[in-house]
Design a protein around this motif. Sequence first.
Motif, short mmCIF file in Angstrom:
data_model
loop_
_atom_site.label_atom_id
_atom_site.label_comp_id
_atom_site.label_asym_id
_atom_site.label_seq_id
_atom_site.Cartn_x
_atom_site.Cartn_y
_atom_site.Cartn_z
N GLU A 127 0.74 -1.16 0.28
CA GLU A 127 -0.07 -0.13 -0.62
C GLU A 127 0.65 1.07 0.26
N ASP A 128 2.03 1.24 0.99
CA ASP A 128 2.63 2.27 1.01
C ASP A 128 4.04 2.57 -0.47
N LYS A 129 4.02 1.66 -1.36
CA LYS A 129 4.19 1.43 -2.54
C LYS A 129 3.45 2.22 -3.25
N PHE A 130 2.35 2.00 -3.52
CA PHE A 130 0.89 2.16 -4.31
C PHE A 130 0.49 4.10 -4.00
N VAL A 131 0.69 4.23 -2.50
CA VAL A 131 1.08 5.84 -2.19
C VAL A 131 2.17 6.63 -2.47
N GLU A 132 2.88 5.98 -3.20
CA GLU A 132 4.04 6.80 -3.82
C GLU A 132 4.35 6.55 -5.02
N ALA A 133 3.85 5.86 -5.79
CA ALA A 133 2.94 5.64 -7.27
C ALA A 133 2.37 6.64 -8.12
N ALA A 134 0.75 6.55 -7.01
CA ALA A 134 -0.27 7.59 -7.39
C ALA A 134 0.14 9.10 -7.66
N SER A 135 1.42 9.55 -7.27
CA SER A 135 1.72 10.73 -8.05
C SER A 135 2.44 10.40 -9.01
N HIS A 136 2.04 9.91 -9.93
CA HIS A 136 2.57 9.58 -11.56
C HIS A 136 1.30 8.87 -11.68
N SER A 137 -0.05 9.15 -11.25
CA SER A 137 -1.03 8.55 -12.05
C SER A 137 -1.75 10.27 -11.70
N THR A 138 -2.68 10.54 -13.24
CA THR A 138 -3.50 11.22 -13.93
C THR A 138 -4.49 11.34 -12.67
N ASP A 139 -5.45 10.50 -12.07
CA ASP A 139 -6.03 9.90 -11.18
C ASP A 139 -5.86 9.72 -10.00
N LYS A 140 -4.28 10.65 -9.23
CA LYS A 140 -3.99 10.10 -7.49
C LYS A 140 -4.25 9.28 -7.46
N GLY A 141 -4.27 8.08 -7.70
CA GLY A 141 -5.12 7.11 -6.87
C GLY A 141 -5.30 5.75 -7.81
N PHE A 142 -5.15 4.61 -6.82
CA PHE A 142 -5.24 3.59 -7.73
C PHE A 142 -7.23 2.90 -6.74
N GLU A 143 -7.50 2.22 -7.93
CA GLU A 143 -8.74 1.61 -7.85
C GLU A 143 -8.43 0.00 -7.58
N PHE A 144 -9.08 -0.49 -6.73
CA PHE A 144 -8.38 -2.17 -6.40
C PHE A 144 -9.64 -2.46 -6.43
N GLN A 145 -9.11 -4.12 -7.21
CA GLN A 145 -10.28 -5.17 -7.40
C GLN A 145 -9.66 -6.86 -7.01
N ASN A 146 -9.76 -8.01 -6.63
CA ASN A 146 -9.64 -9.02 -6.45
C ASN A 146 -10.59 -10.41 -7.85
N PHE A 147 -9.89 -10.55 -7.34
CA PHE A 147 -10.92 -12.27 -8.26
C PHE A 147 -10.28 -13.14 -8.47
N VAL A 148 -10.94 -14.20 -8.86
CA VAL A 148 -10.70 -16.08 -8.92
C VAL A 148 -9.60 -15.62 -10.41
N SER A 149 -8.68 -16.19 -10.36
CA SER A 149 -7.77 -16.07 -11.59
C SER A 149 -7.66 -17.17 -12.30
N SER A 150 -7.62 -17.84 -13.81
CA SER A 150 -7.31 -19.33 -14.23
C SER A 150 -6.54 -18.66 -15.50
N LYS A 151 -5.35 -19.57 -16.02
CA LYS A 151 -5.30 -19.16 -16.84
C LYS A 151 -5.81 -20.55 -18.12
N PHE A 152 -5.73 -19.78 -18.99
CA PHE A 152 -6.39 -20.98 -20.53
C PHE A 152 -5.68 -20.62 -21.93
N GLY A 153 -5.68 -21.21 -22.43
CA GLY A 153 -5.30 -21.49 -23.37
C GLY A 153 -4.07 -22.73 -23.92
N SER A 154 -3.55 -22.49 -24.91
CA SER A 154 -2.74 -23.38 -24.79
C SER A 154 -0.98 -23.29 -23.56
N PHE A 155 -0.96 -22.22 -23.27
CA PHE A 155 0.27 -22.07 -21.97
C PHE A 155 -0.87 -22.81 -20.63
#
Length: 172
Positions: A127-155
């Motif tokens: 979180e501390d790193k995202f606060v620091e990085a937000a200064s380079h964002s036009t939104d001045k912040g980040f939106e966070f979401q959590n996902f169940v993740s799966s990879k499909f296809g040949s990889f």
Amino acid sequence: MLGRIGALARRSAMYTQSRSFGIEIKQVGEWKGMGNHEFSWGVGFSLILRASQVARMASTKVDSEEAAEAIDDIIIGKGLQRLKEIKGFAGIERYFCKEHFDYKVVVTFQGLDNFKKYMESHEKDMEDKFVEAASHSTDKGFEFQNFVSSKFGSFGGGQAFRALSVDDFTAF
């Protein structure tokens, strides 16, 4: 999409019926040490998906490639080594759209339990790193979401395509 999900549900022994309205996610048990989650939407349909990986996505807008690189230096450059030390860390991916200047970073963990431990005890480090990085964002912040993740296809071994019936044209 519903055709693909329906095909997966027909082939899955974990298919259940439900009468829920809207979208609902709940933990329904464990399978080989990984969390199972039930995803429900609409009327009378639900599907249980195995949560073998859980991902946390952070997204923002930037105004240049240089800003995206500066965010990379902070989040990936300073955070990756710490993430590698966390049990169940599966990887970090960064997506940058050069047309719309969308910036997304996805941190993935093996299993729900490892993700929960990260959120409880290590999220503050990042979180501390995202606060620091937000200064380079036009939104001045980040939106966070959590996902169940799966990879499909040949990889990912083609699991999605094997799960669908051969006559399901939406699969190809």
